[in-house]
Motif scaffolding. Structure first.
Motif, PDB file in Angstrom:
ATOM      1  N   CYS A   5       7.065  -8.380 -12.973  1.00  0.00           N
ATOM      2  CA  CYS A   5       6.477  -7.358 -12.101  1.00  0.00           C
ATOM      3  C   CYS A   5       5.184  -7.881 -11.463  1.00  0.00           C
ATOM      4  N   HIS A   6       4.983  -7.508 -10.194  1.00  0.00           N
ATOM      5  CA  HIS A   6       3.832  -7.987  -9.433  1.00  0.00           C
ATOM      6  C   HIS A   6       2.883  -6.851  -9.076  1.00  0.00           C
ATOM      7  N   VAL A   7       1.601  -7.167  -9.010  1.00  0.00           N
ATOM      8  CA  VAL A   7       0.608  -6.316  -8.366  1.00  0.00           C
ATOM      9  C   VAL A   7      -0.009  -7.140  -7.239  1.00  0.00           C
ATOM     10  N   TYR A   8       0.091  -6.626  -6.005  1.00  0.00           N
ATOM     11  CA  TYR A   8      -0.505  -7.304  -4.846  1.00  0.00           C
ATOM     12  C   TYR A   8      -1.746  -6.547  -4.407  1.00  0.00           C
ATOM     13  N   ILE A   9      -2.894  -7.253  -4.395  1.00  0.00           N
ATOM     14  CA  ILE A   9      -4.147  -6.649  -3.929  1.00  0.00           C
ATOM     15  C   ILE A   9      -4.373  -7.093  -2.491  1.00  0.00           C
ATOM     16  N   ASP A  10      -4.253  -6.153  -1.571  1.00  0.00           N
ATOM     17  CA  ASP A  10      -4.433  -6.440  -0.146  1.00  0.00           C
ATOM     18  C   ASP A  10      -5.926  -6.548   0.181  1.00  0.00           C
ATOM     19  N   LYS A  11      -6.232  -7.138   1.292  1.00  0.00           N
ATOM     20  CA  LYS A  11      -7.635  -7.341   1.673  1.00  0.00           C
ATOM     21  C   LYS A  11      -8.384  -6.023   1.872  1.00  0.00           C
ATOM     22  N   SER A  32      13.186  -7.986  -9.111  1.00  0.00           N
ATOM     23  CA  SER A  32      13.652  -6.705  -8.561  1.00  0.00           C
ATOM     24  C   SER A  32      13.430  -5.558  -9.519  1.00  0.00           C
ATOM     25  N   HIS A  33      12.404  -5.648 -10.338  1.00  0.00           N
ATOM     26  CA  HIS A  33      12.099  -4.608 -11.313  1.00  0.00           C
ATOM     27  C   HIS A  33      11.111  -3.605 -10.723  1.00  0.00           C
ATOM     28  N   THR A  34       9.836  -3.897 -10.805  1.00  0.00           N
ATOM     29  CA  THR A  34       8.796  -2.995 -10.302  1.00  0.00           C
ATOM     30  C   THR A  34       7.676  -3.821  -9.683  1.00  0.00           C
ATOM     31  N   ASP A  35       7.267  -3.451  -8.470  1.00  0.00           N
ATOM     32  CA  ASP A  35       6.192  -4.170  -7.793  1.00  0.00           C
ATOM     33  C   ASP A  35       5.253  -3.175  -7.134  1.00  0.00           C
ATOM     34  N   CYS A  36       3.973  -3.540  -7.070  1.00  0.00           N
ATOM     35  CA  CYS A  36       2.925  -2.608  -6.657  1.00  0.00           C
ATOM     36  C   CYS A  36       2.051  -3.235  -5.582  1.00  0.00           C
ATOM     37  N   ILE A  37       1.570  -2.411  -4.664  1.00  0.00           N
ATOM     38  CA  ILE A  37       0.565  -2.826  -3.690  1.00  0.00           C
ATOM     39  C   ILE A  37      -0.660  -1.940  -3.845  1.00  0.00           C
ATOM     40  N   VAL A  38      -1.835  -2.565  -3.798  1.00  0.00           N
ATOM     41  CA  VAL A  38      -3.098  -1.826  -3.812  1.00  0.00           C
ATOM     42  C   VAL A  38      -3.752  -2.031  -2.456  1.00  0.00           C
ATOM     43  N   THR A  39      -3.850  -0.980  -1.683  1.00  0.00           N
ATOM     44  CA  THR A  39      -4.406  -1.073  -0.337  1.00  0.00           C
ATOM     45  C   THR A  39      -4.837   0.298   0.149  1.00  0.00           C
ATOM     46  N   THR A  40      -5.790   0.308   1.086  1.00  0.00           N
ATOM     47  CA  THR A  40      -6.180   1.560   1.750  1.00  0.00           C
ATOM     48  C   THR A  40      -5.601   1.631   3.153  1.00  0.00           C
ATOM     49  N   ASP A  41      -4.856   0.594   3.537  1.00  0.00           N
ATOM     50  CA  ASP A  41      -4.235   0.542   4.866  1.00  0.00           C
ATOM     51  C   ASP A  41      -2.823   1.111   4.762  1.00  0.00           C
ATOM     52  N   ARG A  56       8.642  -0.461   2.280  1.00  0.00           N
ATOM     53  CA  ARG A  56       9.931  -0.487   2.987  1.00  0.00           C
ATOM     54  C   ARG A  56      10.662  -1.809   2.796  1.00  0.00           C
ATOM     55  N   LYS A  57       9.905  -2.898   2.672  1.00  0.00           N
ATOM     56  CA  LYS A  57      10.535  -4.211   2.676  1.00  0.00           C
ATOM     57  C   LYS A  57      10.791  -4.802   1.282  1.00  0.00           C
ATOM     58  N   VAL A  58       9.980  -4.446   0.300  1.00  0.00           N
ATOM     59  CA  VAL A  58      10.185  -5.025  -1.032  1.00  0.00           C
ATOM     60  C   VAL A  58      11.470  -4.455  -1.638  1.00  0.00           C
ATOM     61  N   ASP A  59      12.396  -5.348  -1.943  1.00  0.00           N
ATOM     62  CA  ASP A  59      13.721  -4.924  -2.414  1.00  0.00           C
ATOM     63  C   ASP A  59      13.751  -4.915  -3.944  1.00  0.00           C
ATOM     64  N   SER A  60      13.022  -3.973  -4.524  1.00  0.00           N
ATOM     65  CA  SER A  60      12.986  -3.841  -5.980  1.00  0.00           C
ATOM     66  C   SER A  60      13.443  -2.449  -6.371  1.00  0.00           C
ATOM     67  N   ALA A  61      13.785  -2.286  -7.650  1.00  0.00           N
ATOM     68  CA  ALA A  61      14.256  -0.990  -8.124  1.00  0.00           C
ATOM     69  C   ALA A  61      13.173   0.074  -8.013  1.00  0.00           C
ATOM     70  N   ALA A  62      11.918  -0.325  -8.182  1.00  0.00           N
ATOM     71  CA  ALA A  62      10.802   0.604  -8.041  1.00  0.00           C
ATOM     72  C   ALA A  62       9.658  -0.112  -7.334  1.00  0.00           C
ATOM     73  N   VAL A  63       9.102   0.546  -6.318  1.00  0.00           N
ATOM     74  CA  VAL A  63       7.973  -0.006  -5.560  1.00  0.00           C
ATOM     75  C   VAL A  63       6.919   1.088  -5.471  1.00  0.00           C
ATOM     76  N   VAL A  64       5.665   0.768  -5.839  1.00  0.00           N
ATOM     77  CA  VAL A  64       4.622   1.795  -5.907  1.00  0.00           C
ATOM     78  C   VAL A  64       3.389   1.373  -5.117  1.00  0.00           C
ATOM     79  N   HIS A  65       2.678   2.366  -4.657  1.00  0.00           N
ATOM     80  CA  HIS A  65       1.463   2.166  -3.864  1.00  0.00           C
ATOM     81  C   HIS A  65       0.284   2.767  -4.625  1.00  0.00           C
TER      82      HIS A  65
END
Length: 722
Positions: free
Chosen positions: A525-531, A633-642, A651-660
């Motif tokens: 599982c990934h956490v992506y921290i956007d700028k 394709s398990h769970t991936d997260c983005i941290v952003t205010t944009d 919309r694009k991450v093809d995982s079973a669960a995607v969270v913001h």
């Protein structure tokens, strides 16, 4: 040398033990009393000295040792016979010899017996004491209280209390003659003292290796390593006409059953074997163990996995016949039973954990194996929540009129029989068993050997709450030697496989069966921290995703960071916080150089431990590409205010669960409201049947009902009403 026995791991917690030395010979084949007696009836001083040396060693190691001995009558009889021989004339010796009075023998022999113990222990620099009791003494509560106080004082002083029945003044005429007696011999006295003095273990020394199912001299006889009443009671009969005989092993078994039922484990073992007492305390598989929970360790009856699956399907059909309220009550009864047996469950689980630690299992496996305090209560609460939800069975999902007087209904129904194959995580058994009951499915469970005792007790508790009109075979625990590969061939009687365990286990199952498999092989599982991220929020999310439960499949394994944050104080704060919490940080090709951290062995790696990979990416699209290439394709997260960046990621991450702006740990049946507070089947990364966190709905399929008030036939694509 005897091998360690998993069922005896409780020995590590033993502090106070009672050892019964037998010195009176017996004539029955299941004897067990002539431990320190020679064939001529005299004491075997060398053997007795060896036993005292073991007591000395235990005393030095800090054990509280209490002895119960017999033999005063035998010692007295030898003394009196010798004295009579010395003082008799030749004419006297020609007369018929009268049997010596037993009470007189006891009175004469008691001082000699204790003098012998005193001499042996003095040579070993150990102090001993004598306590003579009768059964009548124990009728007085004040006596019992004073006795406990005296023994506690002696043990505090590291003095060995030596108990013996005062046969010289005993009111009993013969063993077993008065069945209402408090104790009837020194074996039963040892059992009584074990309960009275709250001993952690009772060791009854015998002149054979333990309890056999036949004469020990018969090569066909087998030693019973663990006595299980349901199994062995009918194999060996007791009583006056018993082939076991009166006294000897009969007395030991009776005393062992009484003491073990009251909570003190008992081991009957040979007093002839070298270091036998020491080896018992090491947990070695010697002698015969009596334990109140022994029935939980007995494998299920020898039935095949196919028979279990067929029985589970039949029981599931009876379950479906019940009303919604009746099925609800079963779950409520299961919840109550779990809470009522918390102590027992914890004891068995702790034994599994201790054995796993001794075997050198990885910390991540031990973490999954451990039922932490409050876990059973939490599971019970979740089961009650599940019980109070709307009944998922026979729900009308779609209703349509396809022709005049013909209505079709699409309804929910159980899948049939489920097979859960799981490693180390005993709470998975509770979760899926509860969900199977709620969804009307039969269930087969195949757990790992590392959780053998936990699984056995949980299965017994849960099935014990299932009513007879459904049958406990609704849930089968596969404990035979059937390998997983054999179970996976039963595609005609098993409808769905749910693997819960390591990546290797899940991958092997998916590659080895035609049965549909629900699960995931990896949890990268990934956490992506956007700028544009709020770094305070990012820190909280990252710490929760990694620290809350590192062994979970939805824990963060890779932290992706926008390149513009490479030198930011916020990132430094996150990395420092991870390291402070004991997380090992590894770097991808870029982060390894920039941050000076060890290089990750692979960017597709599930640590399941306090460790993670960090890597820098150019933008959100680069993060998405990285996740698609290295994720699972398990769970991936983005941290952003944009919001636009967030929308692109979602919309694009093809995982079973995607969270913001939420932790990956959010990806769970509990938080998704799929069944109960913590109950879930698992998380599926497949694209057929169910995906993401799967609750009770994932155990259902559909069927159609055709409802008509006329006879409807379909011929040449036209409908006719007859």
């Amino acid at each position: 040398m005897a091998t360690a026995d998993r069922t005896r791991t409780f020995m590590k917690d033993v502090k106070r033990l009672i050892i019964k030395f037998g010195t009176d010979p017996s004539l029955s084949w299941q004897v067990g009393t002539a431990v320190v007696t020679r064939n001529d009836g005299r004491l075997a001083l060398g053997r007795l000295g060896g036993l005292c040396e073991q007591v000395k060693e235990l005393n030095t190691l800090g054990y509280e040792v209490i002895l119960v001995t017999s033999g005063a009558v035998g010692v007295g009889k030898q003394r009196l016979k010798y004295r009579k021989l010395v003082n008799s004339s030749f004419a006297d010796l020609q007369k018929p010899q009268m049997e010596l009075d037993g009470k007189a023998c006891a009175a004469v022999g008691q001082s000699g017996l204790m003098a012998l113990y005193d001499m042996l222990f003095t040579q070993l620099d150990v102090s001993s004491s004598q306590l003579l009791v009768t059964d009548n003494d124990f009728e007085n509560p004040n006596f019992r209280e004073r006795l406990r106080d005296t023994v506690e004082s002696l043990l505090d002083l590291k003095v060995i209390p030596v108990f013996n029945e005062n046969d010289a003044v005993s009111t009993r005429k013969a063993p077993y003659e008065d069945s209402s007696g408090i104790f009837w011999d020194n074996d039963s006295l040892a059992g009584l003292l074990a309960m009275e003095l709250k001993a952690d273990l009772l060791v009854l020394l015998s002149d054979v290796d333990g309890l056999y199912n036949g004469p020990p001299s018969d090569p066909r006889s087998k030693l019973i390593h663990t006595y299980i009443k349901e199994k062995h009671h009918n194999e060996i009969t007791f009583g006056d006409k018993s082939r076991v005989g009166r006294g000897g092993m009969t007395a030991k078994v009776k005393a062992a059953i009484v003491a073990s039922t009251s909570g003190t484990p008992v081991v009957i073992t040979s007093g002839f074997a070298s270091q036998s007492i020491i080896n018992v305390l090491r947990g070695e598989r010697i002698g015969t163990l009596f334990h109140k929970d022994a029935s939980l360790w007995e494998p299920s009856k020898d039935v095949t996995s196919r028979e279990m699956a067929v029985a589970a399907r039949e029981s599931s059909r009876r379950l479906q016949d019940l009303s919604s309220d009746e099925r609800k009550k079963i779950l409520l009864d299961v919840a109550d039973a779990l809470e009522e047996n918390i102590d027992l469950i914890r004891t068995e689980n702790e034994a599994d954990v201790a054995a796993a630690q001794d075997a050198g299992y990885e910390k991540s496996l031990i973490a999954r194996l451990t039922l932490k305090p409050g876990k059973i209560t939490s599971l019970a609460k979740s089961i009650r929540t599940l019980a109070n939800m709307d009944d998922p069975i026979n729900q009308i999902l779609k209703r349509m009129e396809v022709a005049e007087n013909l209505v079709l209904e699409k309804t929910s129904c159980p899948l049939g029989v489920l097979l859960i194959v799981f490693e180390s995580r005993p709470d998975a058994l509770v979760q899926i068993a509860s969900l199977a009951i709620r969804s009307g499915n039969g269930l087969l469970l195949k757990g790992g050997k590392e959780a053998m005792r936990s699984n056995a007790v949980l299965h017994k508790v849960i099935t014990g709450a299932i009513p007879e009109n459904v049958g406990e075979k609704l849930i089968g625990l596969v404990t035979s030697r059937d390998e997983i590969a054999d179970l996976l061939k039963l595609d005609d009687v098993i409808d769905l496989v749910i693997p819960r365990g390591s990546n290797k286990l899940v991958s092997q199952i998916k590659a080895s069966t035609k049965i549909p498999v629900l699960g995931h092989a990896d949890g990268v599982c990934h956490v992506y921290i956007d700028k544009s991220a709020d770094m305070g929020m990012a820190k909280r999310i990252v710490m929760d995703a990694k620290i809350d439960y590192p062994a979970a499949c939805n824990a963060m394994e890779t932290l992706l960071v926008h390149k513009d944050l490479m030198k930011s104080p916020g990132l430094d704060d996150i990395l420092l916080s991870l390291k402070t919490e004991g997380v090992s940080v590894y770097g991808g090709p870029i982060a390894h150089e920039v941050l000076g951290v060890p290089k990750a062995s692979s960017l597709h790696h599930e640590y399941s431990a306090p460790a993670c990979t960090v890597e820098f990416v150019d933008d959100v699209q680069a993060a998405i590409d990285h996740i698609h290439r290295y994720g699972s394709s398990h769970t991936d997260c983005i941290v952003t205010t944009d919001d636009k960046v967030a929308e692109t990621f979602l919309r694009k991450v093809d995982s079973a669960a995607v969270v913001h702006n939420a932790s990956t740990r959010f990806s769970d049946g509990a938080r998704f409201g799929l069944g109960a507070e913590v109950l879930k089947v698992g998380i599926s990364t497949g694209r057929i049947h169910a995906r993401g966190p799967v609750g009770v709905e994932g155990l259902l399929t559909t069927r159609w009902y055709g409802l008509s008030r006329s006879i409807i036939v379909l011929q040449f694509s036209y409908s006719y009403v007859l």
